[in-house]
Design a protein around this motif. Structure first.
Motif, PDB file in Angstrom:
ATOM      1  N   HIS A 144       0.823  -1.212   0.000  1.00  0.00           N
ATOM      2  CA  HIS A 144       0.000   0.000   0.000  1.00  0.00           C
ATOM      3  C   HIS A 144       0.858   1.264   0.000  1.00  0.00           C
ATOM      4  O   HIS A 144       0.388   2.334   0.359  1.00  0.00           O
ATOM      5  N   LYS A 145       2.110   1.123  -0.443  1.00  0.00           N
ATOM      6  CA  LYS A 145       3.021   2.256  -0.360  1.00  0.00           C
ATOM      7  C   LYS A 145       2.644   3.369  -1.333  1.00  0.00           C
ATOM      8  O   LYS A 145       2.880   4.544  -1.049  1.00  0.00           O
ATOM      9  N   ARG A 147      -0.403   4.298  -2.245  1.00  0.00           N
ATOM     10  CA  ARG A 147      -1.496   5.067  -1.641  1.00  0.00           C
ATOM     11  C   ARG A 147      -0.975   5.965  -0.520  1.00  0.00           C
ATOM     12  O   ARG A 147      -1.388   7.128  -0.395  1.00  0.00           O
ATOM     13  N   THR A 148      -0.062   5.420   0.286  1.00  0.00           N
ATOM     14  CA  THR A 148       0.501   6.213   1.366  1.00  0.00           C
ATOM     15  C   THR A 148       1.284   7.406   0.825  1.00  0.00           C
ATOM     16  O   THR A 148       1.186   8.526   1.350  1.00  0.00           O
ATOM     17  N   GLU A 173      -7.150  11.887   1.773  1.00  0.00           N
ATOM     18  CA  GLU A 173      -7.069  10.443   1.616  1.00  0.00           C
ATOM     19  C   GLU A 173      -7.353  10.037   0.169  1.00  0.00           C
ATOM     20  O   GLU A 173      -8.442  10.299  -0.355  1.00  0.00           O
TER      21      GLU A 173
END
Length: 338
Positions: A144-145, A147-148, A173
Motif C-alpha cells: 500500500h506504499k 497510496r501512502t 485520503e
C-alpha cells in the motif's frame, strides 16, 4: 491450433439450468522467454509444466552457427491494468512490487540475476518519470506504499493525478489509485558457436479463482465451455462432483505460448505437462493436441517440430466443500481457524 471442443452442451447443464461465477479473481497470462528474432538460434527442446502452484519451463537452445551470438533475453510479467477490479485480490498483498510472481532463472545450472524494468502508464501515456519525481511507487497493486505516498502529495500537484484518472482524493485520503504497470526481466545471453545452452525458469502464476453455483447467468457457462473447450465427458463428471451442493470452485491459469517463435524454425521437441490440484478436479483446455493422462492428476502432450499458434487458458473445477457444508447446515460458510 485452438481446438473448438464440443459445444452442444453448456457448462450450465452441469448444475441444472444456470451457472454463476462469483467471488472471483482474474488470471493474468504470462509466458516463456522472449529473444530478439535471430535466425542463428534454434530451440532444440522445451519442457513446460503448468499447475496452479507454479510454472516451470526448461529450454535447450542451440547456436547452429560458427560464431558466438550475444542477444537480449527477456521475460515480461503479465500487465497490471487500471480498472481491473480483481487485480488487488489476485496479487499477494505484501509481495514484491517488482517480482510479484517469484520469477527465478538458471542458465546451465547457475542462477542468473536479471535486470528489471518497470514502467507505469495510463491510456498508453508513460507516467513513470512523473511518479518517480513525486516519490510514488510504480506498482500500486502490491503493498500500500503508493497510496501512502499519494496521501503526502501536495494539493497543488494533485490536479495532474485527478485529470489523468490516476487517483481521487477525499480530503487528504486517496480513495482510488490506478494505472497500468508493465514489468520485464531481462539479461544479455551469449550462445556459443555450435553449442547448446540450457535455461530453466520458474514463477507462480497469477491464477483466477471463483465459485460456480446453480444460479444466475447462463452466459457464464457458455463462455467457459467455449473458452476452455470443455468436453461432454467433463460435463458428465461435473454433474457428479458438484453434488450435493451444486457448487464448484474454479481456478484458471493462462500461459502465453506463442512467444516461442522468435528463433529459427519450430521447437524440436515440445512437452507440455498439466497437473491438476487433485484427482477429483476437472481440467479443461483448448490444447495444441491430444493430452494423454499420465496419472490421476497429470496429463501430457508431446510433439516434434512444434510451432505454437495459440495460447493456453486452463480451467480447473473441483467441488467446493465449504459450500456443501453451508448447504447442509444452512449456515454461513466456515471462516478461518483461529
Amino acid at each position: 491450433m485452438r481446438f473448438a471442443g464440443v459445444s452442444l452442451l453448456l457448462l450450465a447443464a452441469a448444475f441444472g439450468t444456470n451457472a454463476r461465477a462469483n467471488d472471483s479473481t482474474a488470471e493474468l497470462g504470462a509466458g516463456g522467454l522472449q529473444l530478439t528474432v535471430n535466425s542463428g538460434i534454434t530451440m532444440k527442446s522445451e519442457d513446460l509444466k503448468i499447475s496452479v502452484a507454479g510454472i516451470d519451463i526448461a529450454y535447450a537452445f542451440e547456436n547452429t552457427g560458427d560464431t558466438p551470438i550475444t542477444t537480449l533475453v527477456a521475460f515480461p510479467l503479465p500487465m497490471l491494468r487500471a480498472g481491473d477490479p480483481d487485480i488487488a485480490d489476485a496479487l499477494p498483498r505484501e509481495g514484491d512490487p517488482l517480482n510479484f510472481v517469484g520469477f527465478t532463472v538458471q542458465v546451465d545450472g547457475k542462477t542468473v540475476t536479471p535486470d528489471v524494468e518497470q514502467r507505469a502508464s495510463i491510456l498508453g501515456i508513460d507516467i513513470t518519470d512523473r511518479l518517480k519525481a513525486d516519490g510514488i511507487p510504480l506498482n500500486p497493486y502490491v503493498q500500500h506504499k503508493a497510496r501512502t505516498a499519494l496521501a503526502r502529495v501536495p494539493k497543488d500537484k494533485r490536479a495532474f493525478y485527478v485529470s489523468h484518472g490516476l487517483a481521487v482524493w477525499s480530503d487528504d485520503e486517496p480513495l482510488s489509485v490506478q494505472w497500468d504497470v508493465a514489468t520485464t526481466f531481462f539479461w544479455q545471453q551469449t550462445f556459443p558457436a555450435k553449442g547448446v545452452v540450457k535455461v530453466q525458469h520458474h514463477y507462480v502464476p497469477v491464477s483466477g479463482s471463483g465459485l460456480l453455483t446453480a444460479a444466475a447467468d447462463p452466459a457464464t457457462g457458455e463462455t467457459l465451455a467455449r473458452r476452455h473447450c470443455l468436453q461432454a465427458a467433463a460435463l458428465d463428471q461435473l454433474r457428479t462432483t458438484a453434488a450435493p451442493a451444486g457448487a464448484l470452485r474454479r481456478a484458471s491459469v493462462e500461459y502465453v505460448l506463442r512467444t516461442g517463435a522468435n528463433w529459427a524454425g519450430p521447437i524440436g521437441r515440445f512437452r507440455l505437462t498439466i497437473e491438476k490440484p487433485s484427482a477429483d478436479t476437472v481440467m479443461a483446455v483448448c490444447a495444441p493436441g491430444l493430452l494423454v493422462p499420465a496419472s490421476p492428476t497429470v496429463s501430457v502432450f508431446e510433439a516434434m517440430d512444434f510451432t505454437p499458434t495459440s495460447d493456453l487458458e486452463i480451467l480447473f473445477l473441483h467441488p467446493d466443500r465449504d459450500q456443501a457444508v453451508q448447504e447442509r447446515v444452512g449456515g454461513e460458510r466456515p471462516g478461518p481457524a483461529r
